[in-house]
Scaffold this motif. Structure first.
Motif, short mmCIF file in Angstrom:
data_model
loop_
_atom_site.label_atom_id
_atom_site.label_comp_id
_atom_site.label_asym_id
_atom_site.label_seq_id
_atom_site.Cartn_x
_atom_site.Cartn_y
_atom_site.Cartn_z
N LEU A 119 0.87 -1.17 0.00
CA LEU A 119 0.00 0.00 0.00
C LEU A 119 0.91 1.22 0.00
CD1 LEU A 119 -2.58 -1.29 2.62
CD2 LEU A 119 -2.95 -1.03 0.16
N ILE A 120 0.95 1.92 -1.13
CA ILE A 120 1.92 2.99 -1.33
C ILE A 120 1.20 4.29 -1.65
CG2 ILE A 120 3.69 1.38 -2.13
CD1 ILE A 120 3.03 2.31 -5.00
N ILE A 121 1.97 5.37 -1.63
CA ILE A 121 1.43 6.70 -1.91
C ILE A 121 1.72 7.06 -3.37
CG2 ILE A 121 1.45 9.12 -1.24
CD1 ILE A 121 0.39 7.14 0.89
N MET A 122 0.70 7.53 -4.04
CA MET A 122 0.83 7.94 -5.43
C MET A 122 1.10 9.44 -5.50
SD MET A 122 0.52 5.17 -7.12
CE MET A 122 0.14 5.65 -8.81
N PRO A 123 1.69 9.94 -6.60
CA PRO A 123 2.08 9.16 -7.78
C PRO A 123 3.45 8.54 -7.61
CG PRO A 123 2.53 11.47 -8.17
CD PRO A 123 1.89 11.39 -6.80
N LEU A 124 3.75 7.57 -8.48
CA LEU A 124 5.10 7.01 -8.53
C LEU A 124 6.05 8.06 -9.08
CD1 LEU A 124 4.37 3.46 -9.97
CD2 LEU A 124 4.94 4.03 -7.61
N HIS A 125 7.32 7.96 -8.71
CA HIS A 125 8.34 8.87 -9.22
C HIS A 125 8.92 8.33 -10.52
CE1 HIS A 125 8.60 11.33 -5.47
NE2 HIS A 125 8.00 10.26 -5.00
N ASN A 126 9.57 9.18 -11.26
CA ASN A 126 10.11 8.80 -12.57
C ASN A 126 11.11 7.66 -12.49
OD1 ASN A 126 8.58 10.74 -13.88
ND2 ASN A 126 10.19 12.30 -13.76
N ASP A 127 11.85 7.60 -11.36
CA ASP A 127 12.88 6.57 -11.25
C ASP A 127 12.38 5.31 -10.55
OD1 ASP A 127 12.56 7.81 -8.81
OD2 ASP A 127 14.69 7.82 -8.29
N ASP A 128 11.08 5.23 -10.27
CA ASP A 128 10.53 4.04 -9.63
C ASP A 128 10.42 2.90 -10.63
OD1 ASP A 128 10.31 5.06 -7.08
OD2 ASP A 128 8.27 5.81 -7.37
N PRO A 129 10.51 1.65 -10.16
CA PRO A 129 10.41 0.50 -11.07
C PRO A 129 8.98 0.32 -11.58
CG PRO A 129 10.49 -0.22 -8.79
CD PRO A 129 10.75 1.26 -8.76
N ALA A 130 8.84 -0.55 -12.56
CA ALA A 130 7.53 -0.80 -13.17
C ALA A 130 6.64 -1.57 -12.20
CB ALA A 130 7.71 -1.57 -14.48
N LEU A 131 5.55 -0.95 -11.80
CA LEU A 131 4.59 -1.58 -10.90
C LEU A 131 3.19 -1.45 -11.47
CD1 LEU A 131 5.76 -0.14 -7.44
CD2 LEU A 131 6.43 -2.32 -8.47
N VAL B 256 -3.71 6.75 -1.87
CA VAL B 256 -3.14 5.46 -1.51
C VAL B 256 -3.52 4.45 -2.59
CG1 VAL B 256 -3.07 3.61 0.20
CG2 VAL B 256 -3.33 6.00 0.94
N ALA B 257 -2.54 3.66 -3.03
CA ALA B 257 -2.78 2.62 -4.04
C ALA B 257 -2.25 1.29 -3.53
CB ALA B 257 -2.10 2.99 -5.35
N ILE B 258 -2.82 0.21 -4.01
CA ILE B 258 -2.28 -1.12 -3.76
C ILE B 258 -1.48 -1.51 -5.00
CG2 ILE B 258 -4.37 -2.31 -4.60
CD1 ILE B 258 -3.77 -4.42 -2.38
N ALA B 259 -0.27 -1.99 -4.79
CA ALA B 259 0.66 -2.20 -5.91
C ALA B 259 1.30 -3.58 -5.84
CB ALA B 259 1.76 -1.13 -5.89
N HIS B 260 1.69 -4.07 -7.03
CA HIS B 260 2.50 -5.27 -7.12
C HIS B 260 3.41 -5.14 -8.33
CE1 HIS B 260 0.37 -7.13 -10.57
NE2 HIS B 260 -0.74 -6.65 -10.04
N ARG B 261 4.41 -6.00 -8.40
CA ARG B 261 5.37 -5.95 -9.51
C ARG B 261 4.67 -6.24 -10.83
NH1 ARG B 261 10.08 -9.90 -7.94
NH2 ARG B 261 10.22 -10.00 -10.20
N LYS B 262 5.08 -5.53 -11.86
CA LYS B 262 4.46 -5.69 -13.17
C LYS B 262 4.85 -7.00 -13.84
CE LYS B 262 3.29 -2.70 -17.08
NZ LYS B 262 3.53 -1.36 -17.68
N ASP B 263 6.04 -7.49 -13.52
CA ASP B 263 6.55 -8.68 -14.20
C ASP B 263 6.22 -9.99 -13.49
OD1 ASP B 263 8.19 -8.04 -12.08
OD2 ASP B 263 10.02 -8.75 -13.05
#
Length: 315
Positions: A148-160, A269-276
């Motif tokens: 559970l992360i805070i949006m938005p993602l930063h430019n250098d963040d990995p693909a989620l 707040v967003a729920i996130a997981h790895r894209k790959d």
């Protein structure tokens, strides 16, 4: 890396983190000569030394630096695969590794975890509490299933893959005996107030600095470097004020939250997981349980103060 063994990678990561062969062997519960032999076999297979051993100091070579994040990812993926296979019995076994910000851990998360544990008592729950940027990095390394992360993602963040689920209000928190309380406060007025500041890497620190800088000033720190509980305690002791989510004030009569002047300050707040990597069945079940819990709480008005559910039409 066709002949590289997972156990060799585990030994390599252990030495890289301990920077000491004997300590790594103790942590892995293996004899030090056996660990050293496996490291040498790994180096032979890869065709490059992974560690520099000079005067008792163990450091990573350039090849070792390149291998470390890959090894961590491979070990995490292997563990995920084991968990997924174990879940074929119908979610009677498994594990969910969840990351969450301190405000959520202190608020609604406990009830959501309790509901999930009641429905799936055989699933182990692991919760890592931390700032959003730290959780993003841990999630990318494969050490969490969901966060559970805070949006938005930063430019250098990995693909989620992210799904926005909540919005929370930020308020200016001060001691309850503060006689300067008003219905609201403008961000410009914080220029004259000493502030208690979170540690570096904490998303609330970045939110506070950004809001103050947009108003044309640098905040004055009375003390900095704390986590959520420490920051609230420092404010309660009268060291300064802080910008926090309003829901963390529940059960703290010594503190008062004052809204910022309209339009206020909110975060998503967003729920996130790895894209790959597809989440395990246990992680998917937790996501479904959490979203159902939030939907029901929003419907009956039991969401914590200052927290709003993002409806499906908004997503």
């Amino acid at each position: 890396m066709g002949n590289v063994q997972l156990q060799q990678l585990a030994y390599f990561v252990a030495v890289a983190e301990a920077r000491h062969f004997t300590q790594a062997a103790e942590g892995m519960r293996v004899a030090q000569p056996s660990l050293s032999k496996q490291i040498k076999a790994l180096e032979a297979e890869l065709g490059a030394p992974l560690f520099s051993r000079a005067r008792g100091n163990v450091t990573l070579t350039p090849a070792g630096e390149a291998l470390l994040p890959l090894a961590r990812r491979m070990l995490a993926d292997a563990e995920t695969a084991r968990s997924e296979v174990g879940e074929l019995a119908g979610l009677r076994r498994g594990r969910v590794r969840l990351g969450a910000t301190p405000s959520l851990c202190a608020g609604l998360l406990a009830d959501a975890l309790a509901r999930f544990h009641h429905a799936y008592p055989g699933i182990e729950l692991f919760v890592e509490e931390g700032g959003s940027r730290d959780l993003v990095r841990t999630l990318a390394r494969g050490q969490l299933d969901l966060a559970l992360i805070i949006m938005p993602l930063h430019n250098d963040d990995p693909a989620l893959v992210t799904e926005e689920i909540l919005r929370e209000n930020l308020v200016v928190v001060s001691p309850s005996n503060d006689h300067t309380r008003r219905p609201y406060v403008r961000i410009e007025e914080l220029r004259r107030r000493p502030m208690v500041m979170f540690r570096r890497g904490y998303d609330l620190r970045e939110a506070t600095l950004s809001a103050c800088r947009q108003a044309g000033f640098e905040p004055r720190f009375a003390v900095e470097g704390g986590e959520m509980d420490a920051v609230l305690r420092f404010v309660e002791a009268g060291l300064g004020i802080a910008l926090v989510p309003s829901m963390v004030l529940d059960g703290r009569p010594g503190l008062t939250g004052t809204p910022l002047a309209p339009p206020g300050l909110r975060r998503t707040v967003a729920i996130a997981h790895r894209k790959d990597v597809e989440p395990t069945r246990a992680a998917q079940a937790f996501r479904a349980t959490l979203l159902l819990f939030l939907t029901e709480a929003a419907r009956d008005g039991s969401l914590p103060q200052g927290l709003d559910l993002i409806t499906i039409t908004e997503r």
